[in-house]
Write a protein that holds these residues in place. Structure first.
Motif, mmCIF file in Angstrom:
data_model
loop_
_atom_site.group_PDB
_atom_site.id
_atom_site.type_symbol
_atom_site.label_atom_id
_atom_site.label_comp_id
_atom_site.label_asym_id
_atom_site.label_seq_id
_atom_site.Cartn_x
_atom_site.Cartn_y
_atom_site.Cartn_z
ATOM 1 N N LEU A 1 -5.624 22.677 1.705
ATOM 2 C CA LEU A 1 -6.877 23.292 1.252
ATOM 3 C C LEU A 1 -6.610 24.472 0.318
ATOM 4 O O LEU A 1 -7.367 24.698 -0.623
ATOM 5 C CB LEU A 1 -7.720 23.720 2.459
ATOM 6 N N LYS A 2 -5.537 25.209 0.586
ATOM 7 C CA LYS A 2 -5.169 26.339 -0.285
ATOM 8 C C LYS A 2 -4.816 25.859 -1.700
ATOM 9 O O LYS A 2 -5.047 26.576 -2.665
ATOM 10 C CB LYS A 2 -3.977 27.111 0.302
ATOM 11 N N HIS A 3 -4.287 24.650 -1.808
ATOM 12 C CA HIS A 3 -3.986 24.124 -3.142
ATOM 13 C C HIS A 3 -5.275 24.046 -3.976
ATOM 14 O O HIS A 3 -5.277 24.374 -5.157
ATOM 15 C CB HIS A 3 -3.336 22.741 -3.063
ATOM 16 N N PHE A 4 -6.355 23.604 -3.341
ATOM 17 C CA PHE A 4 -7.635 23.439 -4.051
ATOM 18 C C PHE A 4 -8.372 24.770 -4.205
ATOM 19 O O PHE A 4 -9.233 24.905 -5.061
ATOM 20 C CB PHE A 4 -8.519 22.419 -3.322
ATOM 21 N N VAL B 1 0.837 -1.199 0.000
ATOM 22 C CA VAL B 1 0.000 0.000 0.000
ATOM 23 C C VAL B 1 0.875 1.253 0.000
ATOM 24 O O VAL B 1 0.594 2.216 -0.715
ATOM 25 C CB VAL B 1 -0.984 -0.006 1.203
ATOM 26 N N TYR B 2 1.955 1.237 0.778
ATOM 27 C CA TYR B 2 2.876 2.381 0.771
ATOM 28 C C TYR B 2 3.424 2.598 -0.633
ATOM 29 O O TYR B 2 3.398 3.699 -1.154
ATOM 30 C CB TYR B 2 4.056 2.121 1.729
ATOM 31 N N ARG B 3 3.922 1.526 -1.224
ATOM 32 C CA ARG B 3 4.581 1.606 -2.537
ATOM 33 C C ARG B 3 3.597 1.999 -3.637
ATOM 34 O O ARG B 3 3.882 2.854 -4.468
ATOM 35 C CB ARG B 3 5.229 0.248 -2.846
ATOM 36 N N ASN B 4 2.432 1.371 -3.659
ATOM 37 C CA ASN B 4 1.480 1.566 -4.758
ATOM 38 C C ASN B 4 0.600 2.799 -4.615
ATOM 39 O O ASN B 4 0.089 3.306 -5.613
ATOM 40 C CB ASN B 4 0.565 0.345 -4.898
ATOM 41 N N ILE B 5 0.379 3.250 -3.375
ATOM 42 C CA ILE B 5 -0.587 4.341 -3.173
ATOM 43 C C ILE B 5 0.002 5.491 -2.365
ATOM 44 O O ILE B 5 0.147 6.600 -2.868
ATOM 45 C CB ILE B 5 -1.874 3.831 -2.480
ATOM 46 N N LEU B 6 0.317 5.242 -1.105
ATOM 47 C CA LEU B 6 0.635 6.345 -0.196
ATOM 48 C C LEU B 6 1.882 7.118 -0.594
ATOM 49 O O LEU B 6 1.925 8.337 -0.453
ATOM 50 C CB LEU B 6 0.740 5.826 1.248
ATOM 51 N N GLU B 7 2.885 6.433 -1.112
ATOM 52 C CA GLU B 7 4.093 7.142 -1.548
ATOM 53 C C GLU B 7 3.872 7.875 -2.875
ATOM 54 O O GLU B 7 4.692 8.696 -3.269
ATOM 55 C CB GLU B 7 5.277 6.169 -1.660
ATOM 56 N N LYS B 8 2.766 7.582 -3.554
ATOM 57 C CA LYS B 8 2.462 8.226 -4.842
ATOM 58 C C LYS B 8 1.441 9.349 -4.712
ATOM 59 O O LYS B 8 1.069 9.954 -5.712
ATOM 60 C CB LYS B 8 1.951 7.178 -5.836
ATOM 61 N N LEU B 9 0.983 9.611 -3.485
ATOM 62 C CA LEU B 9 0.046 10.721 -3.305
ATOM 63 C C LEU B 9 0.741 12.013 -3.715
ATOM 64 O O LEU B 9 1.938 12.184 -3.475
ATOM 65 C CB LEU B 9 -0.411 10.802 -1.846
ATOM 66 N N PRO B 10 0.023 12.939 -4.342
ATOM 67 C CA PRO B 10 0.653 14.186 -4.793
ATOM 68 C C PRO B 10 1.219 14.992 -3.622
ATOM 69 O O PRO B 10 0.666 14.973 -2.518
ATOM 70 C CB PRO B 10 -0.483 14.935 -5.487
ATOM 71 N N SER B 11 2.285 15.722 -3.874
ATOM 72 C CA SER B 11 2.967 16.476 -2.819
ATOM 73 C C SER B 11 2.101 17.598 -2.246
ATOM 74 O O SER B 11 2.340 18.053 -1.133
ATOM 75 C CB SER B 11 4.287 17.045 -3.337
ATOM 76 N N TYR B 12 1.074 18.043 -2.990
ATOM 77 C CA TYR B 12 0.201 19.088 -2.451
ATOM 78 C C TYR B 12 -0.702 18.567 -1.333
ATOM 79 O O TYR B 12 -1.341 19.342 -0.625
ATOM 80 C CB TYR B 12 -0.619 19.786 -3.543
ATOM 81 N N LEU B 13 -0.751 17.243 -1.152
ATOM 82 C CA LEU B 13 -1.486 16.687 -0.012
ATOM 83 C C LEU B 13 -0.552 16.748 1.197
ATOM 84 O O LEU B 13 0.107 15.782 1.564
ATOM 85 C CB LEU B 13 -1.955 15.258 -0.291
ATOM 86 N N THR B 14 -0.496 17.927 1.795
ATOM 87 C CA THR B 14 0.433 18.157 2.897
ATOM 88 C C THR B 14 -0.100 17.633 4.228
ATOM 89 O O THR B 14 0.641 17.547 5.203
ATOM 90 C CB THR B 14 0.738 19.667 3.017
#
Length: 193
Positions: free
Chosen positions: A141-144, A10-23
């Motif tokens: 939230l500011k990203h959105f 899950v880390y490899r396939n999803i969580l590490e691939k979340l966009p950097s704007y998800l702070t």
């Protein structure tokens, strides 16, 4: 089922691939929720089997952000079913999805495990880490919404904090007092004190 194997996948396939704007909704938050959920589960005397299901729900609770922030809990349930469907009974899978859905705002947990994960997800509201984690959420939230002001953020936070309630005895006793202090701090920023 080997939890570490599932977690690494899950880390490899999803969580590490979340966009950097998800702070805020990111790998660090997932790890925080997993840790707090296990801490609360020990205090609440949850069985080893249910602690395992709680750990899985914590791992998957924000994975839906990989597709869409809106309805990410429902998406996360679907992702959990993809990863765990062969290893869990339908009853166990229902428990995991129930816990994931218990993190949806406004929270409405219906059993002990759901109360634990709901509190683990927002435990920081009643801690010294409130400013830092809140700041990370504000940046996300500011990203959105780039015009989202600090004033609007503090107004949103105040409304959220005043409506929020903890669900476990531990958080009611040990996090609620600091949450009240954090409410006062936000009120000061809004010149309401």
């Amino acid at each position: 089922m080997d939890f570490e194997q599932v977690k690494n996948k899950v880390y490899r396939n999803i969580l590490e691939k979340l966009p950097s704007y998800l702070t805020y909704h990111n790998l660090a938050h997932t790890e925080y929720v997993m840790q707090k959920a296990q801490f609360l589960a020990r205090i609440e005397d949850v069985s080893e089997k249910d602690r395992e299901l709680l750990r899985l729900a914590s791992l998957f609770h924000d994975t839906g952000f990989i597709e869409n922030p809106k309805n990410h809990e429902e998406i996360g349930c679907g992702i959990a079913k993809e990863y765990l469907g062969k290893d869990l009974s339908s009853e166990e899978m229902d428990k995991v999805c129930g816990m994931i859905m218990a993190t949806k705002i406004p929270q409405s947990p219906t059993n002990k495990l759901e109360r634990i994960i709901a509190d683990a997800d927002l435990e920081y509201l009643g801690t010294e880490d409130f400013e830092r984690q809140g700041g990370a959420l504000f940046e996300e939230l500011k990203h959105f919404n780039p015009s989202f002001s600090e004033q609007a953020w503090n107004e949103l936070q105040l409304t959220f904090l005043e409506k929020h309630q903890y669900h476990t005895d531990y958080c009611k006793k040990n996090r609620e007092p600091k949450k009240q202090a954090n409410i006062d701090s936000v009120k000061e920023k809004l010149n309401l004190v």
